[in-house]
Design an enzyme around this catalytic site. Structure first.
Site, PDB file in Angstrom:
ATOM      1  N   ARG A 127     -41.521  36.784 -22.783  1.00  0.00           N
ATOM      2  CA  ARG A 127     -42.587  35.850 -22.407  1.00  0.00           C
ATOM      3  C   ARG A 127     -42.031  34.439 -22.203  1.00  0.00           C
ATOM      4  O   ARG A 127     -41.151  33.991 -22.929  1.00  0.00           O
ATOM      5  CB  ARG A 127     -43.653  35.841 -23.500  1.00  0.00           C
ATOM      6  CG  ARG A 127     -44.796  34.874 -23.238  1.00  0.00           C
ATOM      7  CD  ARG A 127     -46.032  35.334 -23.955  1.00  0.00           C
ATOM      8  NE  ARG A 127     -46.102  34.829 -25.315  1.00  0.00           N
ATOM      9  CZ  ARG A 127     -47.155  35.057 -26.118  1.00  0.00           C
ATOM     10  NH1 ARG A 127     -48.175  35.768 -25.710  1.00  0.00           N
ATOM     11  NH2 ARG A 127     -47.157  34.569 -27.331  1.00  0.00           N
ATOM     12  N   ARG A 162     -40.940  29.676 -25.880  1.00  0.00           N
ATOM     13  CA  ARG A 162     -41.478  28.918 -27.007  1.00  0.00           C
ATOM     14  C   ARG A 162     -40.517  28.933 -28.181  1.00  0.00           C
ATOM     15  O   ARG A 162     -39.813  29.903 -28.383  1.00  0.00           O
ATOM     16  CB  ARG A 162     -42.827  29.522 -27.438  1.00  0.00           C
ATOM     17  CG  ARG A 162     -43.988  28.949 -26.686  1.00  0.00           C
ATOM     18  CD  ARG A 162     -45.249  29.752 -26.853  1.00  0.00           C
ATOM     19  NE  ARG A 162     -45.501  30.206 -28.225  1.00  0.00           N
ATOM     20  CZ  ARG A 162     -46.560  30.936 -28.570  1.00  0.00           C
ATOM     21  NH1 ARG A 162     -47.461  31.264 -27.662  1.00  0.00           N
ATOM     22  NH2 ARG A 162     -46.723  31.318 -29.808  1.00  0.00           N
ATOM     23  N   ARG A 173     -43.858  36.400 -37.328  1.00  0.00           N
ATOM     24  CA  ARG A 173     -45.245  36.292 -36.857  1.00  0.00           C
ATOM     25  C   ARG A 173     -45.954  37.640 -36.925  1.00  0.00           C
ATOM     26  O   ARG A 173     -47.132  37.713 -37.240  1.00  0.00           O
ATOM     27  CB  ARG A 173     -45.290  35.760 -35.425  1.00  0.00           C
ATOM     28  CG  ARG A 173     -45.245  34.239 -35.371  1.00  0.00           C
ATOM     29  CD  ARG A 173     -44.810  33.747 -34.021  1.00  0.00           C
ATOM     30  NE  ARG A 173     -45.745  34.044 -32.965  1.00  0.00           N
ATOM     31  CZ  ARG A 173     -45.397  34.229 -31.691  1.00  0.00           C
ATOM     32  NH1 ARG A 173     -44.135  34.151 -31.336  1.00  0.00           N
ATOM     33  NH2 ARG A 173     -46.304  34.472 -30.791  1.00  0.00           N
TER      34      ARG A 173
HETATM   35  P1  ADP Z   1     -49.554  34.035 -30.828  1.00  0.00           P
HETATM   36  O1  ADP Z   1     -50.923  34.631 -30.815  1.00  0.00           O
HETATM   37  O2  ADP Z   1     -48.767  34.410 -29.644  1.00  0.00           O
HETATM   38  O3  ADP Z   1     -48.831  34.180 -32.142  1.00  0.00           O
HETATM   39  P2  ADP Z   1     -50.685  31.343 -30.794  1.00  0.00           P
HETATM   40  O4  ADP Z   1     -50.422  30.524 -29.613  1.00  0.00           O
HETATM   41  O5  ADP Z   1     -52.058  31.898 -30.989  1.00  0.00           O
HETATM   42  O6  ADP Z   1     -49.602  32.489 -30.727  1.00  0.00           O
HETATM   43  O7  ADP Z   1     -50.293  30.554 -32.124  1.00  0.00           O
HETATM   44  C1  ADP Z   1     -49.058  29.919 -32.300  1.00  0.00           C
HETATM   45  C2  ADP Z   1     -48.945  29.383 -33.706  1.00  0.00           C
HETATM   46  O8  ADP Z   1     -49.980  28.417 -33.947  1.00  0.00           O
HETATM   47  C3  ADP Z   1     -49.120  30.403 -34.820  1.00  0.00           C
HETATM   48  O9  ADP Z   1     -47.932  31.086 -35.123  1.00  0.00           O
HETATM   49  C4  ADP Z   1     -49.605  29.532 -35.983  1.00  0.00           C
HETATM   50  O10 ADP Z   1     -48.528  28.798 -36.556  1.00  0.00           O
HETATM   51  C5  ADP Z   1     -50.485  28.526 -35.281  1.00  0.00           C
HETATM   52  N1  ADP Z   1     -51.911  28.960 -35.206  1.00  0.00           N
HETATM   53  C6  ADP Z   1     -52.617  29.219 -34.089  1.00  0.00           C
HETATM   54  N2  ADP Z   1     -53.889  29.586 -34.372  1.00  0.00           N
HETATM   55  C7  ADP Z   1     -53.986  29.547 -35.732  1.00  0.00           C
HETATM   56  C8  ADP Z   1     -55.042  29.838 -36.666  1.00  0.00           C
HETATM   57  N3  ADP Z   1     -56.264  30.239 -36.260  1.00  0.00           N
HETATM   58  N4  ADP Z   1     -54.759  29.698 -37.988  1.00  0.00           N
HETATM   59  C9  ADP Z   1     -53.552  29.316 -38.421  1.00  0.00           C
HETATM   60  N5  ADP Z   1     -52.517  29.034 -37.606  1.00  0.00           N
HETATM   61  C10 ADP Z   1     -52.722  29.148 -36.269  1.00  0.00           C
END
Ligand code: ADP
Ligand code: ZN
Length: 215
Positions: A127, A162, A173
């Protein structure tokens, strides 16, 4: 429509959300996009979130709820919203329920996009994301590369991997997802709001959602 999109990192929540916005003017609300924008802009929120994100850890619930409480009251949410990457923990889901009750908003459903682990791993390592915080278009070096290598088709900004998409951060993750977020599937099942879709194409996910909304 008022939907929650659940699914592991790389399940396609962002892609599905972007496609759904074109159907009825609902807005995509991605906490990941909001947080990355804040980090790049160097705001107070960004400073508080940055270290967690880089490590692939969740940002504290209080920070996330502060963002969402404001965001859900903005006028563009009246037509509908697609929550992408939120809620991510049981306390966030409980706080969201309380918040929506307070605002008099009713969810249509929570869609669990269920994609096999091999597919997820392959997608995350290939990605690429537009570095422009206003754009954040998603590409894939194998299946959906930008027309010019490393340059966003939509805005011309550099397309990058990223910082949390190194192999180590990705496996962290995925563990965090299993431990903290997967329990939300049961939570929304008990609420009577769950739709699980086993599909690796975003089009198939959209069709299942449309069908459920119509029926
Ligand atoms: P992905 O779904 O691909 O892991 P996101 O773009 O949704 O990536 O999130 C990237 C990062 O942002 C997460 O790994 C976390 O650190 C933070 N994050 C995003 N949304 C949340 C949430 N609802 N609660 C806690 N941390 C969040
Ligand atoms: Zn772009």
């Amino acid at each position: 429509m008022k939907l929650i999109l659940l699914g592991a990192p790389g399940a396609g929540k962002g892609t599905v959300a972007k496609m759904l916005t074109e159907l009825d003017g609902s807005v995509q609300i991605s906490t990941g996009d909001i947080l990355r924008g804040a980090v790049q802009a160097g705001t107070e929120l960004g400073k508080q979130a940055e270290a967690y994100m880089k490590a692939g850890d969740l940002v504290p619930d209080e920070l996330i709820m502060g963002i969402m409480e404001k965001r859900l009251q903005e006028p563009d949410c009246e037509k509908g919203f697609l929550l992408d990457g939120f809620p991510r923990t049981i306390p966030q889901a409980e706080a969201l329920k309380e918040l929506l009750d307070r605002l008099g908003i009713k969810l249509d459903m929570a869609v669990n996009i269920d994609v096999p682990r091999e597919v997820i791993l392959d997608r995350l390592t290939t990605r690429r994301t537009c570095s422009n915080p206003e754009c954040q278009a998603i590409y894939n070096v194998k299946s959906n590369p930008p027309k010019v290598e490393g340059v966003c088709d939509k805005c011309g900004s550099p397309v990058v991997q990223r910082e949390d998409e190194t192999e180590e951060a990705i496996s962290h993750r995925l563990e965090t997802y299993q431990e903290k977020t997967a329990p939300l599937v049961d939570f929304y099942d008990k609420e009577g709001l769950l739709l699980t879709v086993q599909a690796t194409s975003s089009e198939a996910v959209i069709d299942a959602i449309k069908q459920k909304l119509a029926g």
